[in-house]
Design an enzyme around this catalytic site. Structure first.
Site, mmCIF file in Angstrom:
data_model
loop_
_atom_site.group_PDB
_atom_site.id
_atom_site.type_symbol
_atom_site.label_atom_id
_atom_site.label_comp_id
_atom_site.label_asym_id
_atom_site.label_seq_id
_atom_site.Cartn_x
_atom_site.Cartn_y
_atom_site.Cartn_z
ATOM 1 N N ARG A 1 4.212 -24.921 42.306
ATOM 2 C CA ARG A 1 5.649 -24.357 42.760
ATOM 3 C C ARG A 1 5.419 -22.535 42.419
ATOM 4 O O ARG A 1 4.802 -21.572 41.477
ATOM 5 C CB ARG A 1 6.697 -25.172 41.270
ATOM 6 C CG ARG A 1 6.472 -26.664 41.095
ATOM 7 C CD ARG A 1 7.575 -26.989 40.382
ATOM 8 N NE ARG A 1 6.980 -26.472 38.968
ATOM 9 C CZ ARG A 1 7.474 -25.372 38.158
ATOM 10 N NH1 ARG A 1 8.766 -25.125 38.769
ATOM 11 N NH2 ARG A 1 7.125 -25.459 37.311
ATOM 12 N N LYS B 1 10.958 -30.909 41.627
ATOM 13 C CA LYS B 1 11.110 -29.856 40.195
ATOM 14 C C LYS B 1 12.853 -30.133 40.681
ATOM 15 O O LYS B 1 13.152 -29.728 40.151
ATOM 16 C CB LYS B 1 10.309 -29.294 39.886
ATOM 17 C CG LYS B 1 9.345 -29.562 39.661
ATOM 18 C CD LYS B 1 9.538 -30.562 38.324
ATOM 19 C CE LYS B 1 9.014 -30.718 36.730
ATOM 20 N NZ LYS B 1 7.180 -30.932 37.333
ATOM 21 N N HIS C 1 12.166 -33.717 30.181
ATOM 22 C CA HIS C 1 10.729 -33.570 31.212
ATOM 23 C C HIS C 1 9.972 -34.422 30.285
ATOM 24 O O HIS C 1 9.404 -34.018 28.624
ATOM 25 C CB HIS C 1 10.942 -32.214 30.500
ATOM 26 C CG HIS C 1 9.604 -31.750 31.754
ATOM 27 N ND1 HIS C 1 8.375 -30.939 30.866
ATOM 28 C CD2 HIS C 1 8.887 -32.745 32.704
ATOM 29 C CE1 HIS C 1 7.724 -30.792 32.196
ATOM 30 N NE2 HIS C 1 7.992 -31.455 33.360
ATOM 31 N N SER D 1 3.243 -28.978 31.210
ATOM 32 C CA SER D 1 2.459 -28.809 32.135
ATOM 33 C C SER D 1 1.158 -29.110 31.256
ATOM 34 O O SER D 1 0.519 -28.008 30.748
ATOM 35 C CB SER D 1 2.781 -27.451 33.181
ATOM 36 O OG SER D 1 1.084 -28.090 34.337
ATOM 37 N N LYS E 1 1.384 -35.922 29.189
ATOM 38 C CA LYS E 1 2.803 -37.054 29.495
ATOM 39 C C LYS E 1 1.882 -37.900 30.817
ATOM 40 O O LYS E 1 2.228 -39.371 29.731
ATOM 41 C CB LYS E 1 3.679 -35.520 30.142
ATOM 42 C CG LYS E 1 4.030 -34.390 29.146
ATOM 43 C CD LYS E 1 5.677 -34.299 29.963
ATOM 44 C CE LYS E 1 5.392 -33.972 31.326
ATOM 45 N NZ LYS E 1 4.826 -32.504 31.137
ATOM 46 N N THR E 2 1.074 -37.289 30.899
ATOM 47 C CA THR E 2 0.904 -39.273 32.438
ATOM 48 C C THR E 2 -0.097 -39.167 31.727
ATOM 49 O O THR E 2 -0.132 -40.979 31.652
ATOM 50 C CB THR E 2 0.266 -38.429 33.508
ATOM 51 O OG1 THR E 2 2.159 -36.955 34.234
ATOM 52 C CG2 THR E 2 0.045 -38.898 34.921
ATOM 53 N N ASP F 1 6.767 -38.950 34.273
ATOM 54 C CA ASP F 1 7.764 -37.101 33.812
ATOM 55 C C ASP F 1 9.378 -36.605 33.608
ATOM 56 O O ASP F 1 9.121 -36.002 32.730
ATOM 57 C CB ASP F 1 7.615 -36.477 35.167
ATOM 58 C CG ASP F 1 7.279 -35.199 35.164
ATOM 59 O OD1 ASP F 1 6.433 -34.490 34.145
ATOM 60 O OD2 ASP F 1 7.657 -34.096 35.800
ATOM 61 N N ARG G 1 -4.072 -32.586 42.667
ATOM 62 C CA ARG G 1 -3.012 -33.742 41.565
ATOM 63 C C ARG G 1 -2.983 -34.912 42.914
ATOM 64 O O ARG G 1 -3.159 -35.110 44.650
ATOM 65 C CB ARG G 1 -0.986 -33.116 42.234
ATOM 66 C CG ARG G 1 -0.703 -32.029 41.141
ATOM 67 C CD ARG G 1 -0.419 -32.594 39.907
ATOM 68 N NE ARG G 1 0.102 -31.803 39.365
ATOM 69 C CZ ARG G 1 0.589 -31.476 37.848
ATOM 70 N NH1 ARG G 1 0.633 -33.211 37.823
ATOM 71 N NH2 ARG G 1 1.070 -30.483 36.971
#
Ligand code: ATP
Ligand code: MN
Length: 537
Positions: free
Chosen positions: A64, A206, A226, A244, A248-249, A263, A328
């Site tokens: 991003r 996002k 988040h 990031s 989390k994932t 997410d 990704r």
């Protein structure tokens, strides 16, 4: 579903422009993943890997671009948005110029791919979204990541928000009042997200997250977060906040628990629900052994970005970061075999704050008091390793309020207060988990083993710490268990893992100072209990 109909062509154009001129444009509406995949291959925009996933390159942008993310400043947003380095205003004059360029560029495209989908798995908060892409694989991303309406519902579906993604549109920064040729724009008034000049798909995801972080708390009294979420056999929900790369994932994909989402979630009076319909997992160093769920999700329908193949093959070399560290894959949630459908769970019993502490100072797991939980949430600490930037050998600490400052259009205090009230009301356990370094800082120590982190989280979820003693960390005050099943005891206290204890103490003091400095700007807005949770200098 037919590929094109004149009805759809007309509706789309009518929605996009009031010029309503005739067009020879091909509009591909609501294609299946296989059709999108075929279009991408035919245009030479992607290749299949040996497990059937579509592999693409996102070009100039492989992440991003937060400095190019603007929100239209008008009577709707003027007083509501927390204008800051992430929420950069753009004036109506410039927005109008850009909007006109977007529409005329869009109308001149020979083909566009359009899909109607929605966000928010709880029907009460469902937000219908139309995503319009210049490239077929961008539309596949929307298919994978958003919620997919039932075929029979498509006809009567009216999108409330639209996303227009035009990677090929380069804007003139001077004329358009922006920083460079690319921009992501959000208009709450037009209910529109515009992405120009970047084909990094994360901008779409996002962008939608950002608008939900406005709509839900501001208009519906729902806390947006988040975080990832999963639930156990007893339907006990756990949520995992983190910036990031903190896990989390990775950590929410757990064969023993059902995945709610990876997410973005909302917490209502009754439940936790996923905003999305898919996962967007990092691929760097991915291995079947350590992350089997994610590894096996890379198959037909999945969209893999910016990976490289082993020479002469179409086998992905997951260790290759030559295009970017940020490789990704996106795939629908049900590519994880134990996904919860619909993605809704009970209110959380456990909250994990994930931090990737590259200083190697924070304990790998600790339990937080209510005050410490608020302090950590507001601080939102993690540290990035500098490795890829030349000349930088020290880890770079980042404090990002609510573990997601770039996506929060409102003041962090709004989210923090909502979370504080909920944690108290539901008596939630809160844990701080350092998924980062142990045995020394980046360069000396190593990242803590994923299997250990998983074991510590499992122990917390299965109440295995109930009968174990805790000791307070002298600097950070958090309660550190003295043992944990399947984890060597001597790694639980980070100081034990450092060869040089003085070096540890110094680094701990350094990090404590950084926490204190960062917290200064929030100190006026919190109570005594939260202030008392500051690290001990
Ligand atoms: P984003 O918000 O960018 O999606 P994320 O929080 O979902 O980030 P993950 O995609 O889960 O982060 O990335 C964590 C990365 O760190 C993975 O590549 C994982 O393999 C790696 N990793 C290494 N050690 C650990 C650990 N002990 N715990 C968690 N992740 C680890
Ligand atoms: Mn993630």
């Amino acid at each position: 579903m037919p590929v094109e109909t004149s009805y759809q062509t007309r509706t789309v154009l009518k929605n996009l422009s009031n010029r309503g001129r005739q067009s020879s444009q091909k509009v591909h509406y609501q294609l299946t993943p296989n059709e999108l995949l075929a279009h991408t291959l035919k245009k030479g925009q992607g290749i299949l890997n040996d497990s059937g996933a579509l592999v693409v390159r996102t070009g100039q942008f492989t992440g991003r671009s937060p400095k190019d993310r603007f929100i239209l400043r008008d009577d709707v947003t003027q007083n509501a948005i927390n204008w800051n380095e992430f929420n950069i205003p753009i004036e109506p004059k410039y927005f109008d110029i850009i909007y006109k360029k977007v529409i005329s560029y869009l109308e001149d495209l020979p083909e566009v791919w359009i899909r109607d989908c929605y966000a928010c798995a709880d029907a009460q908060y469902r937000l219908n979204i139309r995503v319009i892409n210049e490239q077929p694989w961008g539309n596949l991303f929307a298919y994978n990541m958003l919620l997919r309406p039932l075929e029979e519902d498509i006809e009567g579906l009216s999108p409330e928000w639209s996303v227009i993604s035009l990677p090929g549109l380069k804007l003139d920064p001077k004329e358009c009042g922006i920083r460079q040729t690319n921009a992501s724009l959000i208009s709450f008034k037009h209910k529109l997200i515009l992405v120009a000049g970047s084909s990094y798909t994360g901008e779409i995801k996002k962008g939608i997250f950002t608008i939900l972080n406005y709509i839900l708390p501001h208009e519906k009294k729902v806390l947006s977060m988040h975080c990832s979420a999963n639930m156990g056999k007893e339907r006990d929900t756990a949520i995992f906040f983190g910036l990031s790369g903190t896990g989390k994932t990775t950590l929410s994909a757990d064969p023993k628990r059902k995945l709610i989402g990876d997410d973005e979630h909302g917490w209502t009076g009754e439940n936790v629900f996923n905003f999305e319909g898919g996962c967007y997992a990092k691929c760097i160093n991915l291995s079947e052994e350590k992350e089997p769920e994610i590894f096996h999700a890379i198959r037909t329908g999945a969209l893999v970005e910016n990976v490289a193949f082993f020479p002469g093959t179409n086998r992905i070399n997951f260790d290759d970061a030559s295009v970017t560290e940020n490789t990704r894959v996106s795939y629908p949630l049900n590519y994880i075999c134990n996904a919860q459908d619909p993605s809704v769970g009970n209110v959380p019993k456990n909250i994990f704050f994930l931090t990737c502490d590259a200083f190697g100072v924070l304990p790998p797991i600790s339990k937080l008091t209510a005050g410490q939980a608020m302090y950590q949430f507001i601080s939102g600490y993690t540290a990035k390793v500098a490795g890829t930037e030349t000349g930088i050998t020290e880890p770079k600490p980042t404090f990002s309020a609510c573990f997601g400052a770039p996506f929060l259009p409102l003041h962090p205090g709004i989210y923090a207060h909502m979370l504080g009230d909920k944690m108290e009301k539901y008596n939630v356990n809160v844990w701080l988990v350092n998924t980062g370094w142990t045995g020394g800082p980046y360069g000396t120590g190593q990242r803590i083993k994923l299997s250990y982190t998983r074991a510590m989280i499992a122990a917390a979820l299965e109440n295995q710490f109930d009968n174990i003693k805790f000791q307070n960390d002298p600097v950070f005050g958090v309660a550190v268990p003295i043992e944990c099943p399947s984890v060597p005891c001597d790694i639980l206290n980070p100081r034990n893992t450092w060869f040089n204890k003085d070096a540890y103490d110094e680094k701990a003091r350094h990090l404590a100072t950084l926490f204190a400095q960062n917290f200064e700007k929030y100190a006026g807005g919190v109570n005594e209990e939260v202030l008392a949770a500051a690290p001990n200098l």
